[in-house]
Design a protein around this motif. Structure first.
Motif, short mmCIF file in Angstrom:
data_model
loop_
_atom_site.label_atom_id
_atom_site.label_comp_id
_atom_site.label_asym_id
_atom_site.label_seq_id
_atom_site.Cartn_x
_atom_site.Cartn_y
_atom_site.Cartn_z
N VAL A 153 -14.09 25.21 16.17
CA VAL A 153 -13.88 23.80 16.49
C VAL A 153 -12.41 23.43 16.37
CG1 VAL A 153 -14.50 21.44 15.81
CG2 VAL A 153 -16.18 23.29 15.54
N TYR B 154 -10.30 20.39 15.87
CA TYR B 154 -10.71 19.10 15.30
C TYR B 154 -9.53 18.15 15.16
CZ TYR B 154 -12.67 15.95 11.72
OH TYR B 154 -13.10 14.87 11.01
N HIS C 29 -19.81 23.91 27.82
CA HIS C 29 -21.01 23.12 28.10
C HIS C 29 -20.96 21.79 27.37
CE1 HIS C 29 -22.69 26.77 29.77
NE2 HIS C 29 -22.37 27.40 28.65
N PRO C 30 -21.59 20.76 27.95
CA PRO C 30 -21.67 19.48 27.24
C PRO C 30 -22.67 19.60 26.09
CG PRO C 30 -22.91 19.38 29.29
CD PRO C 30 -22.22 20.72 29.27
N PRO C 31 -22.42 18.91 24.99
CA PRO C 31 -23.38 18.94 23.88
C PRO C 31 -24.66 18.21 24.28
CG PRO C 31 -21.58 17.45 23.40
CD PRO C 31 -21.24 18.12 24.68
N ILE C 32 -25.76 18.66 23.72
CA ILE C 32 -27.06 18.03 24.01
C ILE C 32 -27.12 16.64 23.38
CG2 ILE C 32 -29.56 18.19 23.64
CD1 ILE C 32 -29.16 21.27 23.78
N HIS C 33 -26.63 16.53 22.14
CA HIS C 33 -26.62 15.26 21.42
C HIS C 33 -25.21 15.02 20.87
CE1 HIS C 33 -30.92 14.97 21.78
NE2 HIS C 33 -31.04 16.19 21.29
N GLU C 34 -24.32 14.63 21.75
CA GLU C 34 -22.91 14.47 21.39
C GLU C 34 -22.71 13.53 20.21
OE1 GLU C 34 -19.28 12.28 23.55
OE2 GLU C 34 -19.95 14.10 24.57
N ASP C 35 -23.38 12.40 20.20
CA ASP C 35 -23.17 11.43 19.13
C ASP C 35 -23.60 11.97 17.77
OD1 ASP C 35 -22.03 9.61 20.86
OD2 ASP C 35 -23.94 8.61 21.29
N VAL D 214 -23.45 15.16 16.83
CA VAL D 214 -22.40 16.11 16.42
C VAL D 214 -21.15 15.35 15.98
CG1 VAL D 214 -20.90 17.99 17.17
CG2 VAL D 214 -23.29 17.92 17.92
N LEU D 215 -20.73 14.38 16.78
CA LEU D 215 -19.51 13.62 16.44
C LEU D 215 -19.65 12.88 15.12
CD1 LEU D 215 -18.44 12.21 19.93
CD2 LEU D 215 -17.32 14.01 18.60
N SER D 216 -20.82 12.30 14.86
CA SER D 216 -20.98 11.54 13.62
C SER D 216 -20.94 12.45 12.39
CB SER D 216 -22.27 10.73 13.66
OG SER D 216 -23.38 11.59 13.63
#
Length: 192
Positions: free
Chosen positions: A87, A89, A33-39, A41-43
């Motif tokens: 993950v 990474y 699934h796509p993340p709800i708040h990708e930025d 999580v990535l940050s």
């Protein structure tokens, strides 16, 4: 030479089937699934995981702490109330739209797997049915020995795990049929 050609045929068939299975049928995507708040999580990844590429399991209990009763209890309490993540990474990132190298590696992997299967299929006394049975057994063996442990231990989604079984069984039956035909073709000529 017959085994090498069968491996090339099997590798090509499996590679083409993999493209169809992933791009047209979506068998590579169930449970992803796509993340709800990708930025968000990535940050947080650099801060939480550092600069070492690898696989990270959250929450974590290292093997060295398994004998520490207090650490195990603390982990059990945390693990039962917080999210779980497995993950892969890469701190430096990688452009997944650049598919040249991964596609070559996939074809090489498919062809090497087909080479192992072709060697088994070329054993004396095997007809078409037994060769296809070998292809089916190889697909199911690979699934049980790889995907089921990932589902069991690393919590891969059941839908992803079942889709992998479908992909492998259909793919290796198709590749196995082409390989069995090629291997048996040489035997039929020598019997005439």
């Amino acid at each position: 030479m017959r085994i090498l050609i069968a491996a090339l045929i099997g590798g090509i068939v499996m590679f083409i089937w993999g493209a169809v299975a992933h791009m047209a049928l979506g068998l590579g995507n169930p449970g992803i699934h796509p993340p709800i708040h990708e930025d968000v999580v990535l940050s947080s990844l650099h801060e939480g995981l550092g600069n070492e590429p690898g696989v990270y399991i959250l929450p974590w209990l290292g093997p060295d702490a398994m004998g520490d009763e207090a650490a195990v209890k603390a982990y059990a309490a945390k693990a039962s109330t917080t999210p779980y993540a497995w993950v892969v990474y890469l701190p430096q990132g990688e452009d997944m739209t650049q598919m040249g190298r991964p596609l070559v590696m996939q074809w090489v992997s498919d062809t090497l797997a087909a080479l192992v299967l072709a060697a088994l299929m070329s054993l004396p006394g095997l007809g078409l049915g037994r060769r296809l049975g070998l292809a089916l057994a190889a697909a199911v063996f690979a699934w049980f020995s790889t995907m089921v442990p990932y589902w069991n231990w690393y919590r891969f989604p059941a839908s992803f795990t079942v889709a992998a079984l479908v992909e492998q069984v259909i793919g290796w039956l198709l590749a196995g049929a082409a390989m069995a035909w090629w291997i048996g073709r040489g035997e039929r000529k020598s019997a005439l």
